[in-house]
Each structure stands twice: as C-alpha cells, then as structure tokens.
Scaffold this active site. Sequence first.
Site, PDB file in Angstrom:
ATOM      1  N   ASN A   1       0.881  -1.356  -0.077  1.00  0.00           N
ATOM      2  CA  ASN A   1       0.214  -0.026  -0.068  1.00  0.00           C
ATOM      3  C   ASN A   1       0.743   1.121   0.082  1.00  0.00           C
ATOM      4  O   ASN A   1       0.400   2.453   0.435  1.00  0.00           O
ATOM      5  CB  ASN A   1      -0.990   0.002   1.500  1.00  0.00           C
ATOM      6  CG  ASN A   1      -1.778  -1.150   1.351  1.00  0.00           C
ATOM      7  OD1 ASN A   1      -2.644  -1.618   0.506  1.00  0.00           O
ATOM      8  ND2 ASN A   1      -1.917  -1.963   2.445  1.00  0.00           N
TER       9      ASN A   1
ATOM     10  N   HIS B   1     -14.432  -2.899   5.216  1.00  0.00           N
ATOM     11  CA  HIS B   1     -13.440  -3.727   6.042  1.00  0.00           C
ATOM     12  C   HIS B   1     -13.679  -4.425   7.077  1.00  0.00           C
ATOM     13  O   HIS B   1     -14.643  -4.395   7.927  1.00  0.00           O
ATOM     14  CB  HIS B   1     -12.324  -2.815   6.203  1.00  0.00           C
ATOM     15  CG  HIS B   1     -11.031  -3.370   6.453  1.00  0.00           C
ATOM     16  ND1 HIS B   1     -10.508  -3.779   7.837  1.00  0.00           N
ATOM     17  CD2 HIS B   1      -9.978  -3.829   5.679  1.00  0.00           C
ATOM     18  CE1 HIS B   1      -9.268  -4.398   7.698  1.00  0.00           C
ATOM     19  NE2 HIS B   1      -8.798  -4.270   6.476  1.00  0.00           N
TER      20      HIS B   1
ATOM     21  N   GLU C   1     -16.629   3.220   3.038  1.00  0.00           N
ATOM     22  CA  GLU C   1     -14.898   3.414   2.893  1.00  0.00           C
ATOM     23  C   GLU C   1     -15.134   4.580   1.685  1.00  0.00           C
ATOM     24  O   GLU C   1     -16.096   4.233   0.674  1.00  0.00           O
ATOM     25  CB  GLU C   1     -14.188   2.057   2.398  1.00  0.00           C
ATOM     26  CG  GLU C   1     -14.095   1.194   3.365  1.00  0.00           C
ATOM     27  CD  GLU C   1     -13.122   0.147   2.853  1.00  0.00           C
ATOM     28  OE1 GLU C   1     -12.490   0.048   1.981  1.00  0.00           O
ATOM     29  OE2 GLU C   1     -13.482  -0.954   3.495  1.00  0.00           O
TER      30      GLU C   1
ATOM     31  N   SER D   1     -10.971  -0.867  -1.016  1.00  0.00           N
ATOM     32  CA  SER D   1      -9.711  -1.642  -1.229  1.00  0.00           C
ATOM     33  C   SER D   1      -9.688  -2.902  -2.102  1.00  0.00           C
ATOM     34  O   SER D   1      -8.593  -2.948  -2.786  1.00  0.00           O
ATOM     35  CB  SER D   1      -9.053  -2.062  -0.033  1.00  0.00           C
ATOM     36  OG  SER D   1     -10.148  -3.080   0.504  1.00  0.00           O
TER      37      SER D   1
ATOM     38  N   ASP E   1     -14.317   5.601   6.160  1.00  0.00           N
ATOM     39  CA  ASP E   1     -12.643   5.034   6.119  1.00  0.00           C
ATOM     40  C   ASP E   1     -12.258   5.502   5.064  1.00  0.00           C
ATOM     41  O   ASP E   1     -12.466   4.947   3.866  1.00  0.00           O
ATOM     42  CB  ASP E   1     -12.884   3.717   6.328  1.00  0.00           C
ATOM     43  CG  ASP E   1     -11.533   2.946   6.655  1.00  0.00           C
ATOM     44  OD1 ASP E   1     -10.509   3.534   6.400  1.00  0.00           O
ATOM     45  OD2 ASP E   1     -11.476   1.823   7.030  1.00  0.00           O
TER      46      ASP E   1
ATOM     47  N   HIS F   1      -7.561   4.260   1.954  1.00  0.00           N
ATOM     48  CA  HIS F   1      -6.905   3.996   0.406  1.00  0.00           C
ATOM     49  C   HIS F   1      -6.814   5.541  -0.137  1.00  0.00           C
ATOM     50  O   HIS F   1      -6.525   5.556  -1.399  1.00  0.00           O
ATOM     51  CB  HIS F   1      -7.636   2.943  -0.244  1.00  0.00           C
ATOM     52  CG  HIS F   1      -7.084   1.569   0.425  1.00  0.00           C
ATOM     53  ND1 HIS F   1      -6.010   1.086   0.000  1.00  0.00           N
ATOM     54  CD2 HIS F   1      -7.915   0.779   1.398  1.00  0.00           C
ATOM     55  CE1 HIS F   1      -6.043  -0.114   0.800  1.00  0.00           C
ATOM     56  NE2 HIS F   1      -6.691  -0.248   1.445  1.00  0.00           N
TER      57      HIS F   1
ATOM     58  N   LYS G   1      -0.553   3.451   4.767  1.00  0.00           N
ATOM     59  CA  LYS G   1      -0.293   3.248   3.493  1.00  0.00           C
ATOM     60  C   LYS G   1       0.290   4.267   2.697  1.00  0.00           C
ATOM     61  O   LYS G   1       1.475   4.247   2.715  1.00  0.00           O
ATOM     62  CB  LYS G   1      -1.970   2.938   3.012  1.00  0.00           C
ATOM     63  CG  LYS G   1      -2.738   1.662   3.823  1.00  0.00           C
ATOM     64  CD  LYS G   1      -4.194   1.667   3.208  1.00  0.00           C
ATOM     65  CE  LYS G   1      -4.474   0.291   3.860  1.00  0.00           C
ATOM     66  NZ  LYS G   1      -4.545   0.323   5.109  1.00  0.00           N
TER      67      LYS G   1
END
Length: 591
Positions: free
Chosen positions: A35, A122, A168, A172, A197, A200, A230
Amino acid sequence: MPDRLARYETKLRQLQQKGRWRVLTGPGGIDFTSNDYLALAGSPRLTAGAIAALERGVPVGAGGSRLLRGNHAEHEALEAEAAAFFQSERMLYFGSGYAANLAVLSTLPQRGDIVVHDTLVHASAHAGMAAGRAEAISVPHNNADAFDDAISRWRKAGGTGHPWIVVESLYSMDGDRAPLPDLAELANRHDGFLVIDEAHATGVHGAGGRGLAAELERRENVVVLHTCGKALGASGALVGASRVLCDYLVNRASPFIYATAPSPLQTASVRQALNVVAAEPERREKLQDLVAFANRLVADRLGFAGSGSQILPVVVGDNRRAIRIAERMQADGFDIRAIRPPTVPKGTAPAHRHHAQRRCSNDRPHGRAIGPSHGGGEAMSLRFVVTATDTGVGKTVFSAGLADALGACYWKPIQAGLDEETDSETVRRLGRLPPQHILPEAWRLKTPASPHLAADIDGLALRPEALHLPKTTSPLIIEGAGGLLVPLTRREVFADVFARWRLPIILCARTGLGTINHTLLSLEAIRRRQIPVLGIAFIGDAQPDTQQIIAEMGGVPSLGRLPRLDPLTPDALRESFRRHFDVSQFQERCV
C-alpha cells in the site's frame, strides 16, 4: 498429535484443500502488492525524520497506555498538526487502522441506534459493529437508495435512535468510490452520522492529499478515519471527529483505553509523512500519471474499463488459479500476491472474481493482485439453510444466535403449530431482531405435526415447487421444519427443496446417545442430493469423542457446540454463541 490440537489441524487441512492455505513470505521483485502508494515507507525523508527524532530524545516505546503515563508530547503534536492538515475539529491517534475502526464502531453507536454499512466495508468495521451495542445491517455496494430505504424501514418499525452510515471512501478490493455527497445528505436528513474510512484515499486523493471526504471533515455528524500505514508510509491511524466524540472515545473506547500507546518514534514518523505530503505535491502528481497510464493499459489490453484509481480489479478465476498466476508473476520478478477469503468474500462458483490491484508510487507502479470477491455488479448476501437430524434438536435457538451474530434476516417457510410462540417469534425475541428482519412464512399450519399431515388436517395443499428464495440485502437464515427428511407432501421431503436452492446447509445435531447414527444418515441424504454442507452445529453437553468421530466420518467441519442454556435469555444466548462459535467461518461463505 495431542487431541486438543486435532481440531486445528483439521481446519488447516481444509484450508489447504480449498486453496486458501497461507504462509508468510518476505518481499521480492518489483512491488505490485503493498500500500506504499507514495513510496514513503523506505524514503530518505522518513528515515531522516526518524533519526532526527531519536537525536532529540524521542523514545521508541511509550511505556503504557495514554491514560497511564504513555501520553507523549509527540502524540499531542501529531494530533494537533493532523487536525490542521485535514481541517478537522480534533484528531485522535490509534496504533492501527483496525484498532481505530474497532474503537469507533464499538463505542459511538449506542443501544437503540442502527448501523447501516456497505456490504464491502473492511473486516475491522465488521469487528467493531459486532462488538457494539447497536443493531447493524448491510446494504448493497455503493447504493445510496438502499441506505435510505434501510433507514426509512427502521424508522417505520419504531426505530428512535440515530442511524450510522458506514462506508469506505475508496474501496480496497474494487477501487471504486462511495457516493459521499449523497450519503452526507442522507445522514443530515435522517438525523444520523456518517463514518468514512479513508484508508486508501489519504495522501492520494482530494485537495492536498486530504482524502475524498475533505469537504465533509468539520461536520459534527461526520467521523473520518485516516490510516497512516498506506500512502503515509508509517503506521497507526487518525480518527477525525468533533471534540465531544473524541472525548467520548478517550473515556469509553476500550481499544484506546487498554492498549499501550503507539510508539512515540513512529508517531514522529507520521508527523514527518504529513509534512512530506504537504510539501511535495509532485509525488501525488506522478502517482496520478501512473494511475492514468495503468488504467489505459487495462482498457487496451484486457478490454474493460479500469476503476480510475490506483486499485484495478481483474477477474481471473478460482483460488488455485489466482495462486498460479501470482506465482508465475513472482517468477518473472513482479511481487504480486493472491488475495483470497476471508480478505475478500467467497462468491458463487464458478463465477469467482479476483483482483489485480495495480498501485503506483512515486517511482514505479505498485500493486496487489488477485483475490475473489462478489461475482457481478450487485453484492450478494450470506444465505444458509439451518436444518437438523430430527425435531426438537434446538435448531431454532441456534438460528436465533446465528441471526443475531450476523445481523441476518430469518425465514421459516412453513410453520406447523400456532397455539404457542412460533419459531419466527422465538427467533425475533432471542435474537433481538427488528421486525423487518423476520420474513413472513409461506404457510402457517395450525396443527403441530409433520407439514404434510398438518396441511391435510387444515385442508391445504402444499406446493413445494412454489417456495422461492426471498431477496434480502442482509444475510438470510432459512430454517426448515423438523428434521432434514420431514415430508412436505407425500412425495417430497424438505431435503428435496434444499437441493433445488443449492444453499449451504448447517446441520444441527444433538450430542447425546444415538446422534452418531442419525447425523451420518442425514449427511448421506444430503450428499445424495449433492447439497453443499457448511458444517455441523452440535447442541447439548460436550461429548468430544462423539463430535470428533461425526466430523471425521462425515467428512464435514464441526462449527462448534451450543450448550443447553438455563435460563434461555437473549443475553445468555448471545454470550454463549460468541464464546462457542467463530462467526468468521459463517461470514466467509457467500452465496
């Protein structure tokens, strides 16, 4: 091998047979799996920052939790600087993104609230919801209308608390974006909260690398999580929220209160990483150039549109094929790993989908490859059939515990006997299910007898071919009537209906005398009809030898054992189910 380890050895063999065996290996070849989007993890800038921190006396360890002497000036400096960078009212630093999600979702939603989450959030979010007090339900991926509908149904059913929408910003495994403006509007309209979240997206997307939720960050009903391991190249996670919510986490969140504080030296590295992100926009610009290049290659050479982000999913087949492709790429010098359940949910064979996530850094493409997910554009929910070796085993109580653990809907297609509490009413009471999670029976028969006989007495004609699976956005538990081979008509038994549905069966079995014969015969009947079996749920007092020989001779996993509970209360069932069953073994199966 001692008997106490045999069950673990059995489960490990099953993982190997399914192509899901994992081993730890070090990095090698060109990085297409990490990541480290901005190539900061091993950069001279972060290395120099860590050396400077050591030279000014920053310790490696905190020495305790933040409420017991572990609170360091580096923690407070990071939180102040991060709040200014992300334009949040306050920030709170955790040791990992997993701990942060666990803390937020187990602590902030209160009893009487509802958590509505995207089905692809997640695993740490699922852990937080499972540990919390609020009801949790899932909705199809990136469907804002489904969030709206779920909250509206909850309100109509008497829900009086606050809804929590959990997503998110950049997913991901699929690399697509959540409809954040629509979800923020829903949170406002329904007097709720929005939890985002940004794992990423932090450092990669949004103005100045502040993420895709940058414009929402100062709202009092928005909670944002920024991971630091990440794009920022360090570790830990920052939770941005109002002062009141951050104070509440400090005072009530167990993952914050009872954990040793993050390393002050690592905290200093996160501070340095934020400085680099702010001072070197060319890293993001180079990354976005590589993202555009990678997406064009996918379109030109593989014939489908890319995700538009640094995460590019590609369908390649089943687990073993994913492993073979990854191994071939590794042999050619590219560090690509196969991603398999439970990191991504298992789809319906043979329509598995796998991800080849190409990630781009400051210097070269980075990425992670290959793992199964949902087949097709619409997320699929977990669906199981719960049946038993015979009547009176306790499958209704087990169904209530499983429905509670998964936040599932419950459907009893045929109810025979209406004078006392029906099975649907029992499951709703013991499982604390909301009314909308109890689906109406197809037939309600007055006489407590085998369905074929009860229907004759009531003057009804049952038509098993008319039983069609209901569509739900939440997991679904379907309970048969009586045992597996109970007749519905004089020509058809429940097992024949299960064979048409092709859903995984959970077979409930007693632990007492006679259960070996009954259970093995039931398994033979299931296999003759080629119905998939998830495993056996034993109910009763512990009989280790009986349970072991059934699992071994039947060739199926033992999912756990639910003891007889006295008194049988919702609290006792929830505590016992979570102690005796690993819920993840149910969550991994998606049909």
